[in-house]
Design a protein around this motif. Structure first.
Motif, PDB file in Angstrom:
ATOM      1  N   ARG A   1      69.236  68.548  22.475  1.00 10.42           N
ATOM      2  CA  ARG A   1      68.161  67.702  21.960  1.00 10.42           C
ATOM      3  C   ARG A   1      67.496  68.352  20.749  1.00 10.42           C
ATOM      4  O   ARG A   1      67.225  67.672  19.738  1.00 10.42           O
ATOM      5  CB  ARG A   1      67.125  67.462  23.063  1.00 10.42           C
ATOM      6  CG  ARG A   1      65.922  66.633  22.620  1.00 10.42           C
ATOM      7  CD  ARG A   1      64.949  66.467  23.780  1.00 10.42           C
ATOM      8  NE  ARG A   1      64.565  67.752  24.349  1.00 10.42           N
ATOM      9  CZ  ARG A   1      63.658  68.555  23.802  1.00 10.42           C
ATOM     10  NH1 ARG A   1      63.058  68.217  22.672  1.00 10.42           N
ATOM     11  NH2 ARG A   1      63.337  69.690  24.393  1.00 10.42           N
TER      12      ARG A   1
ATOM     13  N   VAL B   1      72.271  60.915  21.488  1.00 13.51           N
ATOM     14  CA  VAL B   1      71.361  60.718  22.622  1.00 13.51           C
ATOM     15  C   VAL B   1      72.103  60.087  23.790  1.00 13.51           C
ATOM     16  O   VAL B   1      71.934  60.475  24.949  1.00 13.51           O
ATOM     17  CB  VAL B   1      70.167  59.851  22.185  1.00 13.51           C
ATOM     18  CG1 VAL B   1      69.319  59.467  23.392  1.00 13.51           C
ATOM     19  CG2 VAL B   1      69.301  60.601  21.186  1.00 13.51           C
TER      20      VAL B   1
ATOM     21  N   ASN C   1      72.675  61.476  27.556  1.00 11.78           N
ATOM     22  CA  ASN C   1      72.362  60.710  28.772  1.00 11.78           C
ATOM     23  C   ASN C   1      73.564  60.654  29.700  1.00 11.78           C
ATOM     24  O   ASN C   1      73.437  60.741  30.926  1.00 11.78           O
ATOM     25  CB  ASN C   1      71.911  59.305  28.388  1.00 11.78           C
ATOM     26  CG  ASN C   1      70.567  59.307  27.671  1.00 11.78           C
ATOM     27  OD1 ASN C   1      69.772  60.237  27.847  1.00 11.78           O
ATOM     28  ND2 ASN C   1      70.291  58.301  26.877  1.00 11.78           N
TER      29      ASN C   1
ATOM     30  N   LYS D   1      72.386  59.579  15.513  1.00 10.96           N
ATOM     31  CA  LYS D   1      71.403  60.138  16.439  1.00 10.96           C
ATOM     32  C   LYS D   1      71.471  59.427  17.786  1.00 10.96           C
ATOM     33  O   LYS D   1      71.448  60.051  18.845  1.00 10.96           O
ATOM     34  CB  LYS D   1      70.008  60.001  15.828  1.00 10.96           C
ATOM     35  CG  LYS D   1      68.905  60.498  16.767  1.00 10.96           C
ATOM     36  CD  LYS D   1      67.535  60.325  16.157  1.00 10.96           C
ATOM     37  CE  LYS D   1      66.441  60.794  17.127  1.00 10.96           C
ATOM     38  NZ  LYS D   1      65.095  60.589  16.574  1.00 10.96           N
ATOM     39  N   GLN D   2      71.559  58.072  17.748  1.00  4.67           N
ATOM     40  CA  GLN D   2      71.616  57.316  19.000  1.00  4.67           C
ATOM     41  C   GLN D   2      72.874  57.662  19.783  1.00  4.67           C
ATOM     42  O   GLN D   2      72.859  57.754  21.017  1.00  4.67           O
ATOM     43  CB  GLN D   2      71.595  55.807  18.688  1.00  4.67           C
ATOM     44  CG  GLN D   2      71.514  54.937  19.932  1.00  4.67           C
ATOM     45  CD  GLN D   2      70.269  55.203  20.746  1.00  4.67           C
ATOM     46  OE1 GLN D   2      69.199  55.400  20.195  1.00  4.67           O
ATOM     47  NE2 GLN D   2      70.394  55.225  22.050  1.00  4.67           N
TER      48      GLN D   2
END
Length: 298
Positions: free
Chosen positions: A159, A61, A65, A57-58
């Motif tokens: 997202r 993300v 970004n 998940k990170q």
């Protein structure tokens, strides 16, 4: 899960390999295989799986970004380009006025026309050129705004997909920890409500339904999975178990053959599955298992 066990075993074997100085390759391969075979219990836990999911998940993300940063850099560069263009146009017009002023002075001196007429003509010409430049840059700004809107929608969609994937993984973890077949079915229904064509959820739900003594229900779920993925080995395996419960032994053996055709890894499960024990004494079952076992050993 099995891939995780194999990776851990290979990691342990690799550390053992680093401790020696230039070991024989054949001996090292034998030690790795032996380490995998001697695993007595899984080397994973829900906490490890949770850690892996959080890392995924990170990572997603961070990728989102990075995309936002790249878009911001592109926008900044476009704005800088526009500023340079406007500055260039302004300087050109200024120099153009200086040139017109000089030429007008010369023409007035020689008596060709008045300064007022020259000023009006040059003003109209300048307004026309500036209007053209403004229209061009307005079109470019509208294009940039449209691209930014599309990128924003794409980021929002990513997202939402990350959140949906996280929710799905959490449901699978709950299903793996649940002991009650009825509770498992409820969890699989939640997964199917989000992703109706999830063949894995359909086949695992069929397994839970079979535990409740509903073989016909399990058969319907397996056929639904096969309508989505015709080569789903797990669906054929569950069909074999369901037909065995219904004492349809010929159909069960046919479905076992299909499961082994798509995935030889089901051989060990077939030999150890309690639901398939009524087939053990049948010649067709022994022939099927014997041929597959011989092929696997060779």
């Amino acid at each position: 899960m099995r891939c995780l066990i194999a990776l851990v075993a290979l990691f342990v074997a690799a550390h053992g390999w680093a401790a020696e100085s230039e070991p024989d390759e054949f001996e090292e391969n034998r030690r790795v295989a032996q380490a995998v075979d001697e695993l007595g219990e899984p080397l994973y836990s829900p906490f490890i799986e949770r850690y892996v999911l959080d890392e995924l998940k990170q990572l997603r993300v961070d990728m989102a970004n990075v995309r936002v940063e790249l878009i911001q850099q592109v926008v900044d560069r476009e704005i800088d380009s526009i500023d340079r263009g406007v500055t260039y146009a302004t300087n050109t017009i200024t120099y153009f006025f200086y040139l017109i002023a000089g030429v007008s002075s010369i023409l007035v001196v020689v008596g060709w026309t008045s300064i007022r007429d020259i000023k009006e003509k040059m003003g109209n010409l300048a307004d026309e050129e500036v209007g053209k430049l403004v229209d061009v840059y307005e079109a470019r700004l509208r294009s940039i705004e449209k691209q930014l809107t599309q990128k924003t929608r794409h980021i929002d969609a990513n997202r939402e997909e990350i959140e949906r994937t996280q929710e799905m993984h959490a449901l699978w973890l709950r299903a793996g920890l649940e002991n009650s077949a009825a509770n498992k079915i409820a969890i699989y229904d939640q997964i199917l409500a989000t992703k109706p064509n999830d063949t894995e959820a359909l086949t695992y739900k069929a397994d839970a339904v079979l535990e409740l003594g509903e073989p016909q229900w399990a058969i319907n779920l397996c056929h639904q999975a096969l309508s989505i993925d015709k080569g789903n080995a797990h669906a054929f395996y569950q069909l074999a178990c369901a037909h065995t419960v219904l004492e349809h032994y010929d159909e069960a053996i046919q479905y076992l053959a299909e499961a082994l055709r798509f995935s030889e890894s089901y051989l060990d499960e077939i030999l150890q599955e309690p639901a398939l024990q009524p087939l053990a004494e049948l010649p067709a079952f022994q022939e099927l298992v014997g041929e597959r076992g011989h092929d696997a050993s060779t």
